[in-house]
Motif scaffolding. Structure first.
Motif, PDB file in Angstrom:
ATOM      1  N   ALA A   1      51.233  50.924  42.236  1.00  0.00           N
ATOM      2  CA  ALA A   1      50.073  50.543  42.982  1.00  0.00           C
ATOM      3  C   ALA A   1      48.764  50.330  42.191  1.00  0.00           C
ATOM      4  CB  ALA A   1      49.854  51.629  44.129  1.00  0.00           C
ATOM      5  N   ALA A   2      48.546  51.208  41.080  1.00  0.00           N
ATOM      6  CA  ALA A   2      47.476  51.195  40.147  1.00  0.00           C
ATOM      7  C   ALA A   2      47.716  49.996  39.283  1.00  0.00           C
ATOM      8  CB  ALA A   2      47.649  52.442  39.566  1.00  0.00           C
ATOM      9  N   VAL A   3      48.608  49.634  39.007  1.00  0.00           N
ATOM     10  CA  VAL A   3      48.958  48.301  38.163  1.00  0.00           C
ATOM     11  C   VAL A   3      48.451  46.923  38.805  1.00  0.00           C
ATOM     12  CG1 VAL A   3      50.541  46.859  36.697  1.00  0.00           C
ATOM     13  CG2 VAL A   3      50.562  49.481  36.451  1.00  0.00           C
ATOM     14  N   ARG A   4      49.064  47.009  40.043  1.00  0.00           N
ATOM     15  CA  ARG A   4      48.626  45.880  41.105  1.00  0.00           C
ATOM     16  C   ARG A   4      47.083  45.786  41.192  1.00  0.00           C
ATOM     17  NH1 ARG A   4      53.236  47.893  44.051  1.00  0.00           N
ATOM     18  NH2 ARG A   4      51.729  48.546  45.665  1.00  0.00           N
ATOM     19  N   ALA A   5      46.678  47.157  41.643  1.00  0.00           N
ATOM     20  CA  ALA A   5      45.064  47.271  41.731  1.00  0.00           C
ATOM     21  C   ALA A   5      44.293  46.389  40.462  1.00  0.00           C
ATOM     22  CB  ALA A   5      44.734  48.386  41.913  1.00  0.00           C
ATOM     23  N   ALA A   6      44.865  46.832  39.220  1.00  0.00           N
ATOM     24  CA  ALA A   6      44.452  46.417  38.119  1.00  0.00           C
ATOM     25  C   ALA A   6      44.109  44.943  37.856  1.00  0.00           C
ATOM     26  CB  ALA A   6      44.680  47.291  36.816  1.00  0.00           C
ATOM     27  N   MET A   7      45.367  44.406  38.517  1.00  0.00           N
ATOM     28  CA  MET A   7      45.738  43.184  38.176  1.00  0.00           C
ATOM     29  C   MET A   7      44.523  42.165  39.143  1.00  0.00           C
ATOM     30  SD  MET A   7      49.911  42.388  38.753  1.00  0.00           S
ATOM     31  CE  MET A   7      51.046  43.274  37.457  1.00  0.00           C
ATOM     32  N   LEU A   8      44.453  42.771  40.224  1.00  0.00           N
ATOM     33  CA  LEU A   8      43.519  42.196  41.062  1.00  0.00           C
ATOM     34  C   LEU A   8      42.191  42.187  40.397  1.00  0.00           C
ATOM     35  CD1 LEU A   8      45.028  43.219  44.633  1.00  0.00           C
ATOM     36  CD2 LEU A   8      45.032  40.813  43.512  1.00  0.00           C
ATOM     37  N   VAL A   9      41.696  43.285  39.813  1.00  0.00           N
ATOM     38  CA  VAL A   9      40.413  43.566  39.289  1.00  0.00           C
ATOM     39  C   VAL A   9      40.156  42.520  38.022  1.00  0.00           C
ATOM     40  CG1 VAL A   9      38.920  45.171  37.732  1.00  0.00           C
ATOM     41  CG2 VAL A   9      40.119  46.047  39.647  1.00  0.00           C
ATOM     42  N   GLY A  10      41.165  42.324  37.427  1.00  0.00           N
ATOM     43  CA  GLY A  10      41.151  41.379  36.429  1.00  0.00           C
ATOM     44  C   GLY A  10      40.939  39.906  36.784  1.00  0.00           C
ATOM     45  N   TRP A  11      41.458  39.539  38.014  1.00  0.00           N
ATOM     46  CA  TRP A  11      41.483  38.297  38.674  1.00  0.00           C
ATOM     47  C   TRP A  11      39.875  38.164  39.158  1.00  0.00           C
ATOM     48  CZ3 TRP A  11      42.347  33.597  38.731  1.00  0.00           C
ATOM     49  CH2 TRP A  11      42.355  32.973  39.939  1.00  0.00           C
ATOM     50  N   ARG A  12      39.423  39.371  39.692  1.00  0.00           N
ATOM     51  CA  ARG A  12      37.985  39.327  40.209  1.00  0.00           C
ATOM     52  C   ARG A  12      37.253  38.570  39.048  1.00  0.00           C
ATOM     53  NH1 ARG A  12      36.744  41.095  45.293  1.00  0.00           N
ATOM     54  NH2 ARG A  12      38.368  41.818  46.502  1.00  0.00           N
ATOM     55  N   ALA A  13      37.339  39.560  37.910  1.00  0.00           N
ATOM     56  CA  ALA A  13      36.549  39.335  36.734  1.00  0.00           C
ATOM     57  C   ALA A  13      36.595  37.918  36.358  1.00  0.00           C
ATOM     58  CB  ALA A  13      36.907  40.356  35.827  1.00  0.00           C
ATOM     59  N   ARG A  14      37.714  37.463  36.125  1.00  0.00           N
ATOM     60  CA  ARG A  14      38.091  36.034  35.671  1.00  0.00           C
ATOM     61  C   ARG A  14      37.212  35.040  36.691  1.00  0.00           C
ATOM     62  NH1 ARG A  14      43.585  32.305  34.787  1.00  0.00           N
ATOM     63  NH2 ARG A  14      42.453  30.613  33.736  1.00  0.00           N
TER      64      ARG A  14
END
Length: 283
Positions: A198-211
């Protein structure tokens, strides 16, 4: 930044999916920036993936031999396409950026999204032999792929079992998007979210939001311009001899598709500013 219109073409069956979360993140961030966001939720729309006679309203030009491409081109010119196609074409005309959000199925789009491309990007509306690639109809618009994989990132390395992701993306980004003239932004790849913590999936979405916050200002991928080719049937639409000669002394081929028997350009399909090191293609 001035308000833009973004179209998200979305294909996933489940509202609880990672792809749904990626779609929702895009809508939220882009709208927070003042942009208008349109969403075509293909499964929710029950969008037909089938290219059939029903896509043409009225009489056929050649009823004895139904040729879908020719008939839809004439129907587009005469305003006789089916309403669902007309509605999607209006969204494309309005949008400055299109994001395709989907899970990678068999190294490609889900069938419903491929059907959207087949039916909506009709000849005349989206392309012609006179208006293609860097001279394409949508050359003032941007488009990008945002997708999840079932495989890990290492499986899509040049030495991975699935092969180089740059090769897998070539027909999607060059053969469809760039062919229609779109400026293609580097893809957003979510590697194997279904098998990630779950933490990895959350980090993926954080990176997407930043982009997403700087997405509309990104530099697009580079493709071989039409000017490098002899654009005639007599010349076979082949690379010009002087261009081929110039490339003979270079380490890499021009693109993933025009590799000329040389190593692929690093990150040609995944990074707008590739590194000089060929090993960078692993990303």
């Amino acid at each position: 930044m001035a308000q833009k219109t973004v179209l998200i073409v979305y294909a996933h069956q489940s509202p609880g999916s990672f792809n749904a979360a990626a779609r929702d993140a895009a809508v939220e961030v882009l709208e927070d920036q003042g942009h208008k966001v349109l969403v075509s939720d293909l499964y929710a729309m029950n969008f037909s993936a089938n290219s059939t006679r029903d896509d043409i309203v009225g009489e056929l030009k050649n009823p004895e031999l139904f040729q879908y491409g020719e008939e839809t081109m004439h129907a587009w010119m005469e305003g006789r396409l089916s309403q669902d196609i007309i509605d999607e074409q209006r969204k494309i005309n309005e949008a400055e950026l299109i994001i395709f959000q989907f899970p990678l199925y068999w190294f490609s789009f889900p069938a419903i999204m491929k059907g959207w491309l087949d039916r909506v990007l009709t000849q005349g509306f989206a392309f012609s032999l006179q208006k293609m690639y860097n001279h394409g109809i949508f050359k003032e618009k941007k488009a990008m792929l945002s997708f999840s994989t079932g495989a890990t990132q290492t499986m899509f390395r040049p030495d991975g079992i699935n092969g180089d992701m740059n090769v897998a993306l070539w027909p999607l980004q060059n053969g469809i998007l760039h062919f229609c003239g779109f400026q293609v932004l580097a893809p957003q790849i979510f590697w194997c979210p279904a098998h990630s913590p779950a933490a990895v999936r959350a980090a993926m979405l954080v990176g997407w939001r930043a982009r997403l916050r700087g997405l509309l200002a990104e530099k697009p991928l580079t493709f071989a311009p039409c000017e490098l080719f002899d654009l005639s049937f007599q010349g076979g639409f082949l690379l010009r001899p002087e261009v081929r000669e110039e490339c003979s002394s270079q380490r890499h081929g021009i693109t993933t598709g025009h590799h000329l028997g040389k190593p692929l350009p690093p990150n040609n399909q995944t990074d707008a500013e590739p590194e000089n090191d060929q090993s960078a293609s692993e990303d």
